[in-house]
Scaffold this motif. Structure first.
Motif: not given
Length: 98
Positions: A20-30, A45-52, A7-17
């Motif tokens: 939480d910012e505009r233009g990048t979308y993150g999801c757990y357990e896809v 994650t997927m960014d606004s340039k459709e990079i997964f 859970k700690d790794i997930e939380r840190k990964l969310y912010y490291a990627t």
């Protein structure tokens, strides 16, 4: 059930990627595949340039070698693990091809 470390790794990964910012979308357990349930990605994650980007979280050496599938279908794919697990894997002869 997820460990506190996972859970700690997930939380840190969310912010490291920057999920939480505009233009990048993150999801757990896809879930990927027809009807779902065939393959899972720990975090994607997927960014606004459709990079997964796909991230497989490994909280221990045994987790790294477990029978669970590593789904690498992103444009970029990563293992995420604590540094001590990384160090243990560097010493492991199974990865060195010895």
């Amino acid at each position: 059930m997820k460990t506190k470390l996972t859970k700690d790794i997930e939380r840190k990964l969310y912010y490291a990627t920057h999920a939480d910012e505009r233009g990048t979308y993150g999801c757990y357990e896809v879930c990927v595949g027809n009807g779902c349930g065939q393959e899972f990605i720990d975090f994607a994650t997927m960014d606004s340039k459709e990079i997964f980007r796909c991230y497989e979280i490994k909280a221990s050496t045994s987790d790294f070698y477990s029978k669970s599938r590593n789904t690498f279908i992103g444009n970029f794919n990563y293992f995420v693990m604590p540094y001590n697990v990384y160090e243990d894997l560097l010493k492991d002869d199974r990865l060195a091809g010895k």
